[in-house]
Design a protein around this motif. Structure first.
Motif, PDB file in Angstrom:
ATOM      1  N   PRO A  21      33.716  84.632  10.666  1.00  0.00           N
ATOM      2  CA  PRO A  21      34.188  85.796  10.344  1.00  0.00           C
ATOM      3  C   PRO A  21      32.633  86.590   9.584  1.00  0.00           C
ATOM      4  O   PRO A  21      32.852  86.621   8.326  1.00  0.00           O
ATOM      5  CB  PRO A  21      34.624  84.960   9.028  1.00  0.00           C
ATOM      6  CG  PRO A  21      34.519  83.653   8.833  1.00  0.00           C
ATOM      7  CD  PRO A  21      34.128  83.392  10.794  1.00  0.00           C
ATOM      8  N   ASP A  36      29.843  86.697  18.062  1.00  0.00           N
ATOM      9  CA  ASP A  36      31.187  85.845  18.158  1.00  0.00           C
ATOM     10  C   ASP A  36      32.052  86.446  19.525  1.00  0.00           C
ATOM     11  O   ASP A  36      31.432  87.777  19.992  1.00  0.00           O
ATOM     12  CB  ASP A  36      31.547  85.840  17.189  1.00  0.00           C
ATOM     13  CG  ASP A  36      32.864  84.476  17.641  1.00  0.00           C
ATOM     14  OD1 ASP A  36      32.487  84.098  16.715  1.00  0.00           O
ATOM     15  OD2 ASP A  36      34.294  84.637  17.657  1.00  0.00           O
ATOM     16  N   MET A  47      37.528  87.723  15.285  1.00  0.00           N
ATOM     17  CA  MET A  47      36.415  87.636  14.785  1.00  0.00           C
ATOM     18  C   MET A  47      35.555  88.067  13.487  1.00  0.00           C
ATOM     19  O   MET A  47      35.016  88.841  12.763  1.00  0.00           O
ATOM     20  CB  MET A  47      35.445  86.360  14.937  1.00  0.00           C
ATOM     21  CG  MET A  47      36.568  85.018  14.484  1.00  0.00           C
ATOM     22  SD  MET A  47      36.810  84.466  13.141  1.00  0.00           S
ATOM     23  CE  MET A  47      37.538  82.622  13.164  1.00  0.00           C
ATOM     24  N   SER A  63      30.731  76.125  16.483  1.00  0.00           N
ATOM     25  CA  SER A  63      30.864  77.074  17.854  1.00  0.00           C
ATOM     26  C   SER A  63      30.676  75.825  19.234  1.00  0.00           C
ATOM     27  O   SER A  63      30.700  76.744  20.059  1.00  0.00           O
ATOM     28  CB  SER A  63      30.195  77.975  17.235  1.00  0.00           C
ATOM     29  OG  SER A  63      28.558  77.526  18.087  1.00  0.00           O
ATOM     30  N   GLY A  81      28.564  82.451  18.220  1.00  0.00           N
ATOM     31  CA  GLY A  81      30.234  81.926  17.180  1.00  0.00           C
ATOM     32  C   GLY A  81      29.774  82.029  15.895  1.00  0.00           C
ATOM     33  O   GLY A  81      30.474  80.917  15.240  1.00  0.00           O
ATOM     34  N   CYS A  82      29.634  83.173  15.663  1.00  0.00           N
ATOM     35  CA  CYS A  82      29.400  82.839  13.868  1.00  0.00           C
ATOM     36  C   CYS A  82      30.833  83.027  13.561  1.00  0.00           C
ATOM     37  O   CYS A  82      31.040  82.892  11.679  1.00  0.00           O
ATOM     38  CB  CYS A  82      28.360  84.398  13.779  1.00  0.00           C
ATOM     39  SG  CYS A  82      29.690  86.158  14.737  1.00  0.00           S
ATOM     40  N   SER A 114      35.311  85.987  19.658  1.00  0.00           N
ATOM     41  CA  SER A 114      36.663  86.665  19.378  1.00  0.00           C
ATOM     42  C   SER A 114      36.599  88.487  18.226  1.00  0.00           C
ATOM     43  O   SER A 114      35.601  88.427  17.445  1.00  0.00           O
ATOM     44  CB  SER A 114      36.915  86.369  18.584  1.00  0.00           C
ATOM     45  OG  SER A 114      38.001  86.491  17.151  1.00  0.00           O
ATOM     46  N   VAL A 149      28.359  82.421   7.342  1.00  0.00           N
ATOM     47  CA  VAL A 149      27.236  81.149   7.435  1.00  0.00           C
ATOM     48  C   VAL A 149      25.790  82.734   7.701  1.00  0.00           C
ATOM     49  O   VAL A 149      24.667  82.312   7.525  1.00  0.00           O
ATOM     50  CB  VAL A 149      26.994  80.755   8.846  1.00  0.00           C
ATOM     51  CG1 VAL A 149      25.567  79.445   8.592  1.00  0.00           C
ATOM     52  CG2 VAL A 149      28.630  79.287   8.680  1.00  0.00           C
ATOM     53  N   TYR A 168      44.974  76.066  11.814  1.00  0.00           N
ATOM     54  CA  TYR A 168      44.722  76.939  10.434  1.00  0.00           C
ATOM     55  C   TYR A 168      46.277  77.657   9.938  1.00  0.00           C
ATOM     56  O   TYR A 168      46.335  78.982  10.093  1.00  0.00           O
ATOM     57  CB  TYR A 168      43.573  78.697  10.664  1.00  0.00           C
ATOM     58  CG  TYR A 168      42.563  77.692  11.460  1.00  0.00           C
ATOM     59  CD1 TYR A 168      41.830  76.893  10.376  1.00  0.00           C
ATOM     60  CD2 TYR A 168      42.426  77.683  12.699  1.00  0.00           C
ATOM     61  CE1 TYR A 168      40.540  76.528  11.321  1.00  0.00           C
ATOM     62  CE2 TYR A 168      40.871  77.112  12.824  1.00  0.00           C
ATOM     63  CZ  TYR A 168      40.016  76.873  12.231  1.00  0.00           C
ATOM     64  OH  TYR A 168      39.089  76.072  13.139  1.00  0.00           O
ATOM     65  N   GLY A 204      30.372  89.268  21.263  1.00  0.00           N
ATOM     66  CA  GLY A 204      29.139  88.158  23.009  1.00  0.00           C
ATOM     67  C   GLY A 204      29.663  86.760  23.326  1.00  0.00           C
ATOM     68  O   GLY A 204      30.558  86.618  22.134  1.00  0.00           O
ATOM     69  N   SER A 205      28.973  86.217  24.157  1.00  0.00           N
ATOM     70  CA  SER A 205      29.548  84.947  24.729  1.00  0.00           C
ATOM     71  C   SER A 205      27.899  83.940  24.626  1.00  0.00           C
ATOM     72  O   SER A 205      27.078  84.654  25.105  1.00  0.00           O
ATOM     73  CB  SER A 205      29.906  84.659  26.002  1.00  0.00           C
ATOM     74  OG  SER A 205      30.186  82.997  26.290  1.00  0.00           O
ATOM     75  N   MET A 206      27.782  83.002  24.481  1.00  0.00           N
ATOM     76  CA  MET A 206      27.143  81.769  24.037  1.00  0.00           C
ATOM     77  C   MET A 206      27.143  81.979  25.827  1.00  0.00           C
ATOM     78  O   MET A 206      25.171  81.503  25.710  1.00  0.00           O
ATOM     79  CB  MET A 206      26.854  81.003  23.147  1.00  0.00           C
ATOM     80  CG  MET A 206      28.397  80.170  23.825  1.00  0.00           C
ATOM     81  SD  MET A 206      28.155  78.946  22.530  1.00  0.00           S
ATOM     82  CE  MET A 206      29.141  79.174  21.349  1.00  0.00           C
ATOM     83  N   VAL A 259      39.577  80.721  24.366  1.00  0.00           N
ATOM     84  CA  VAL A 259      39.310  80.462  23.255  1.00  0.00           C
ATOM     85  C   VAL A 259      39.114  81.398  22.381  1.00  0.00           C
ATOM     86  O   VAL A 259      39.000  82.073  21.119  1.00  0.00           O
ATOM     87  CB  VAL A 259      37.129  79.502  23.863  1.00  0.00           C
ATOM     88  CG1 VAL A 259      37.138  79.800  22.180  1.00  0.00           C
ATOM     89  CG2 VAL A 259      37.570  78.475  24.304  1.00  0.00           C
TER      90      VAL A 259
HETATM   91  C1  LIG Z   1      35.693  76.622  14.448  1.00  0.00           C
HETATM   92  S1  LIG Z   1      34.583  78.692  14.801  1.00  0.00           S
HETATM   93  C2  LIG Z   1      33.326  78.459  13.763  1.00  0.00           C
HETATM   94  C3  LIG Z   1      32.649  79.825  13.720  1.00  0.00           C
HETATM   95  C4  LIG Z   1      31.865  79.921  11.709  1.00  0.00           C
HETATM   96  N1  LIG Z   1      30.499  79.509  13.212  1.00  0.00           N
HETATM   97  C5  LIG Z   1      32.224  79.292  11.410  1.00  0.00           C
HETATM   98  O1  LIG Z   1      30.713  77.577  10.406  1.00  0.00           O
HETATM   99  O2  LIG Z   1      32.749  79.658  10.421  1.00  0.00           O
HETATM  100  C6  LIG Z   1      34.311  78.195  15.949  1.00  0.00           C
HETATM  101  C7  LIG Z   1      33.890  80.298  16.521  1.00  0.00           C
HETATM  102  O3  LIG Z   1      33.073  79.716  17.557  1.00  0.00           O
HETATM  103  C8  LIG Z   1      33.374  80.758  19.180  1.00  0.00           C
HETATM  104  N2  LIG Z   1      33.235  80.358  19.853  1.00  0.00           N
HETATM  105  C9  LIG Z   1      33.351  79.398  20.560  1.00  0.00           C
HETATM  106  N3  LIG Z   1      33.273  80.361  21.615  1.00  0.00           N
HETATM  107  C10 LIG Z   1      32.442  81.246  21.657  1.00  0.00           C
HETATM  108  C11 LIG Z   1      31.269  81.087  23.097  1.00  0.00           C
HETATM  109  N4  LIG Z   1      31.442  80.652  24.176  1.00  0.00           N
HETATM  110  N5  LIG Z   1      30.111  82.766  22.445  1.00  0.00           N
HETATM  111  C12 LIG Z   1      30.911  82.536  21.348  1.00  0.00           C
HETATM  112  N6  LIG Z   1      31.682  82.363  20.537  1.00  0.00           N
HETATM  113  C13 LIG Z   1      32.068  82.128  20.643  1.00  0.00           C
HETATM  114  C14 LIG Z   1      35.052  80.837  18.493  1.00  0.00           C
HETATM  115  O4  LIG Z   1      35.314  82.454  18.897  1.00  0.00           O
HETATM  116  C15 LIG Z   1      34.950  81.471  16.940  1.00  0.00           C
HETATM  117  O5  LIG Z   1      34.337  82.051  16.324  1.00  0.00           O
END
Ligand SMILES: C[S@@+](CC[C@H](N)C(=O)[O-])C[C@H]1O[C@@H](n2cnc3c(N)ncnc32)[C@H](O)[C@@H]1O
Length: 224
Positions: free
Chosen positions: A61, A80, A85, A121, A58-59, A82, A64, A169, A101-103, A10
């Motif tokens: 860029p 996020d 990101m 996310s 999972g913000c 990444s 939101v 993308y 960071g991770s959720m 991911v």
């Molecule tokens: C489809 S994008 C959505 C981004 C944003 N929420 C938006 O609506 O534009 C999914 C995002 O979730 C993040 N993500 C996925 N799993 C995650 C985790 N375990 N912890 C933090 N971020 C995560 C990804 O890195 C990515 O930036």
């Protein structure tokens, strides 16, 4: 014991697509009225309650996160996995706090958030790891705090569909899996994590959306 190996794919995938994603994906102001209405409702609920900062988990860029900030919800925090990101978010909105960071282990103390938004996310999280993620949302929220989770859902029972795209993308390589769970399964997992489900909406494909999506509003009960 949680198996967090999926996070590598991911993270690498979103690092690869971050710049393209920031260019392509529209801000909330250009979403369809129903999706925008759900975000608006979340902003109103957490903005009125003011139980603590609102985390956009999972913000990506940060579009939101910035929308919530503009709605006057109080302190916001974008998190996020990444780093690319988070870099996009920091460049676009230098006034707002974004952290890598991770959720699965949110970088906040217990019971300190007034709201958690997970906007498209959580669908890369394998179903067996969702209790860890939903448990984290519950841990981080203050009693009475509000969760809004929106994302792709499936219509098959059980674990739903799994998608393994190789590019996304505009043709960039990705290696994540997307898990499209049926809405009832997501609702049940939220309840098991200790949430009270207060509203649920399903949007069907069409009108610009390629896939079915679901939005869930859930509250951490007072006194928990
Ligand atoms: C489809 S994008 C959505 C981004 C944003 N929420 C938006 O609506 O534009 C999914 C995002 O979730 C993040 N993500 C996925 N799993 C995650 C985790 N375990 N912890 C933090 N971020 C995560 C990804 O890195 C990515 O930036």
């Amino acid at each position: 014991m949680a198996d967090l190996s999926y996070l590598v794919a991911v993270r690498e995938s979103y690092d690869t697509v971050a710049a393209a994603y920031a260019d392509i994906v529209p801000p909330p102001a250009r979403l369809d009225p129903v999706s925008r209405g759900m975000l608006e409702a979340f902003a109103e609920v957490v903005g009125n309650a003011r139980l603590g900062a609102v985390a956009d988990v999972g913000c990506g860029p940060g579009k939101v996160t910035a929308y919530l900030d503009e709605r006057g919800v109080g302190d916001v925090l974008g998190v996020d996995l990444s780093a690319a990101m988070v870099g996009q978010a920091r460049r676009a909105y230098p006034r707002l706090p974004f952290v890598v960071g991770s959720m699965t282990a949110l970088p906040v103390a217990d019971g300190t958030l007034g709201g958690v938004l997970a906007y498209y996310s959580t669908h890369h999280t394998p179903p067996e790891e969702l209790p860890t993620v939903f448990g984290e949302f519950h841990r981080a929220l203050a009693p009475g705090g509000q969760l809004m989770l929106a994302g792709h859902v499936g219509d098959r029972d059980g674990d739903g569909e799994r998608l393994r795209p190789t590019e996304a993308y505009c043709g960039l390589p990705v290696s994540y899996t997307s898990y499209l769970l049926p809405p009832e399964r997501i609702a049940e997992l939220l309840r098991r994590a200790g949430f009270v489900l207060t509203a649920r909406l399903t949007q069907e494909p069409g009108e610009g959306a390629r896939r079915r999506s679901g939005t869930f509003f859930a509250r951490k009960p007072d006194g928990s």
